[in-house]
Design a protein around this motif. Structure first.
Motif, mmCIF file in Angstrom:
data_model
loop_
_atom_site.group_PDB
_atom_site.id
_atom_site.type_symbol
_atom_site.label_atom_id
_atom_site.label_comp_id
_atom_site.label_asym_id
_atom_site.label_seq_id
_atom_site.Cartn_x
_atom_site.Cartn_y
_atom_site.Cartn_z
ATOM 1 N N TYR A 1 50.477 -7.001 -10.974
ATOM 2 C CA TYR A 1 49.520 -5.899 -11.083
ATOM 3 C C TYR A 1 50.229 -4.563 -11.239
ATOM 4 O O TYR A 1 49.712 -3.639 -11.868
ATOM 5 N N PHE A 2 51.437 -4.454 -10.671
ATOM 6 C CA PHE A 2 52.158 -3.182 -10.661
ATOM 7 C C PHE A 2 53.093 -3.009 -11.854
ATOM 8 O O PHE A 2 53.802 -1.999 -11.940
ATOM 9 N N LEU A 3 53.135 -3.973 -12.764
ATOM 10 C CA LEU A 3 53.914 -3.805 -13.989
ATOM 11 C C LEU A 3 53.307 -2.679 -14.824
ATOM 12 O O LEU A 3 52.080 -2.553 -14.916
ATOM 13 N N LEU A 4 54.160 -1.860 -15.414
ATOM 14 C CA LEU A 4 53.688 -0.755 -16.254
ATOM 15 C C LEU A 4 52.702 -1.286 -17.298
ATOM 16 O O LEU A 4 53.033 -2.202 -18.050
ATOM 17 N N PRO A 5 51.475 -0.757 -17.344
ATOM 18 C CA PRO A 5 50.493 -1.252 -18.315
ATOM 19 C C PRO A 5 50.990 -1.125 -19.756
ATOM 20 O O PRO A 5 51.678 -0.163 -20.106
ATOM 21 N N ILE A 6 50.631 -2.088 -20.575
ATOM 22 C CA ILE A 6 50.991 -2.051 -21.995
ATOM 23 C C ILE A 6 50.160 -0.962 -22.672
ATOM 24 O O ILE A 6 48.938 -0.920 -22.507
ATOM 25 N N PRO A 7 50.781 -0.059 -23.419
ATOM 26 C CA PRO A 7 50.010 1.004 -24.075
ATOM 27 C C PRO A 7 49.096 0.453 -25.151
ATOM 28 O O PRO A 7 49.260 -0.680 -25.609
ATOM 29 N N ALA A 8 48.119 1.248 -25.538
ATOM 30 C CA ALA A 8 47.142 0.834 -26.545
ATOM 31 C C ALA A 8 47.849 0.359 -27.815
ATOM 32 O O ALA A 8 48.747 1.039 -28.313
ATOM 33 N N GLY A 9 47.446 -0.790 -28.299
ATOM 34 C CA GLY A 9 48.022 -1.325 -29.524
ATOM 35 C C GLY A 9 49.299 -2.107 -29.319
ATOM 36 O O GLY A 9 49.796 -2.745 -30.242
ATOM 37 N N GLY A 10 49.878 -2.075 -28.107
ATOM 38 C CA GLY A 10 51.099 -2.820 -27.844
ATOM 39 C C GLY A 10 50.834 -4.317 -27.774
ATOM 40 O O GLY A 10 49.706 -4.753 -27.508
ATOM 41 N N GLU A 11 51.878 -5.112 -28.018
ATOM 42 C CA GLU A 11 51.754 -6.566 -28.029
ATOM 43 C C GLU A 11 52.686 -7.181 -26.992
ATOM 44 O O GLU A 11 53.882 -6.886 -26.968
ATOM 45 N N SER A 12 52.125 -8.022 -26.134
ATOM 46 C CA SER A 12 52.915 -8.669 -25.090
ATOM 47 C C SER A 12 53.597 -9.913 -25.630
ATOM 48 O O SER A 12 53.004 -10.681 -26.393
ATOM 49 N N TYR A 13 54.858 -10.121 -25.251
ATOM 50 C CA TYR A 13 55.547 -11.373 -25.521
ATOM 51 C C TYR A 13 55.299 -12.273 -24.315
ATOM 52 O O TYR A 13 55.805 -12.008 -23.226
ATOM 53 N N GLY A 14 54.533 -13.312 -24.493
ATOM 54 C CA GLY A 14 54.180 -14.171 -23.374
ATOM 55 C C GLY A 14 52.867 -13.719 -22.762
ATOM 56 O O GLY A 14 52.112 -12.933 -23.349
ATOM 57 N N PRO A 15 52.541 -14.205 -21.543
ATOM 58 C CA PRO A 15 51.264 -13.872 -20.905
ATOM 59 C C PRO A 15 51.061 -12.372 -20.790
ATOM 60 O O PRO A 15 51.975 -11.637 -20.419
ATOM 61 N N ALA A 16 49.847 -11.918 -21.102
ATOM 62 C CA ALA A 16 49.565 -10.480 -21.067
ATOM 63 C C ALA A 16 49.705 -9.899 -19.670
ATOM 64 O O ALA A 16 50.032 -8.719 -19.510
#
Length: 292
Positions: free
Chosen positions: A138-153
């Motif tokens: 929960y405390f991981l820096l949120p992915i910015p708008a439009g960013g793509e996660s490698y692996g589970p979001a």
């Protein structure tokens, strides 16, 4: 991106303190919808460091770890289907007898199904007085708008074995983690919307704010340029400039907030701009402090 050159780092204990989506159905011949590109495979940013860990009364151990870089293509957005051309009936020449000009059969236009939004995250966490509870992801820096996660979001939890592997599986890693009061960890890698940077955030949850701070104080990377992290005098920053501006450069920021130590790794093409790392470190620090 190419993997960075091997680096050497050291951690020593500081002096004690005083006291994939389904394929669309085939469209009619008039307009066919293109197939989507393959989904990105999970990956983590490459890391190659030699580390020495030491705590009071413990034998120093050395470790080295390396992750393999996998080239991942950015999924293309699904373009809207082009409208089918309208059929135009042409009048037949006038004749002396009665005649009927048949009209062209209507051509159906395929319907584009809108992409459903990603499901909302269900991981939860709380923070009070620098003590973090709940799911560390929960405390991981949120992915910015439009960013793509490698692996589970939501990110990936890290077990003791994962942390041990990150440091090269030294014999005394369990003893060291016990001494630091290690509880759990989490990591996530994402690519920015413009595709110019890849960011990995790693969180390690220790037994207290003091133990998390001690981990940060004793961490150095000898083969990289040391850089300051704005607004955080206790943080360490490192930058690796590529030999050629067409190659990959990287930066690493290390600090702690409460009982959580955080590391931010950034990879970009060419010489990295310190402002990017400063911004990421600031936002991660604030997210850990407030819990969102």
């Amino acid at each position: 991106m190419s993997a960075p050159e091997n680096e050497s780092a050291a951690f020593t204990d500081p002096p004690p303190e005083p006291a994939a989506a389904p394929e669309p159905a085939a469209a009619p011949e008039a307009a066919a919808a293109p197939e989507p590109a393959p989904a990105a495979a999970p990956r983590r940013l490459p890391r190659a460091v030699g580390i020495a860990l030491a705590t009071a009364g413990l034998l120093a151990v050395t470790a080295a770890s390396a992750a393999v870089t996998v080239a991942v293509g950015k999924p293309d957005g699904r373009p809207a289907a082009a409208p089918a051309p309208r059929a135009t009936a042409t009048a037949a020449p006038t004749s002396t007898g009665p005649s009927t000009t048949p009209s062209a059969a209507p051509v159906p236009v395929p319907t584009v199904v809108p992409t459903e939004p990603a499901p909302a995250s269900t991981v939860k966490g709380t923070v009070s007085g620098g003590t973090h509870d709940g799911d560390l992801r929960y405390f991981l820096l949120p992915i910015p708008a439009g960013g793509e996660s490698y692996g589970p979001a939501d990110g990936i939890p890290m077990t003791r074995d994962d942390v041990s592997e990150m440091f090269g599986k030294p014999d005394d890693i369990d003893t060291i983690l016990n001494r630091l009061g290690y509880r759990d960890g989490a990591t996530r890698t994402y690519r920015t919307a413009d595709g110019t940077a890849e960011v990995t955030v790693t969180l390690l949850h220790f037994g207290s704010a003091d133990l998390a701070s001690r981990f940060v104080q004793g961490y150095t990377v000898k083969s990289q340029e040391s850089i300051d992290i704005d607004g955080d005098p206790n943080a360490h920053g490192f930058r690796r400039k590529p030999k050629n501006e067409s190659y990959t450069g990287s930066m690493t920021g290390i600090s702690s907030q409460g009982d959580v130590q955080y590391t931010v790794d950034v990879e970009v093409k060419g010489t990295p701009d310190k402002a990017l790392l400063n911004d990421l470190m600031k936002r991660q620090r604030e997210w850990l402090a407030s819990g969102g």
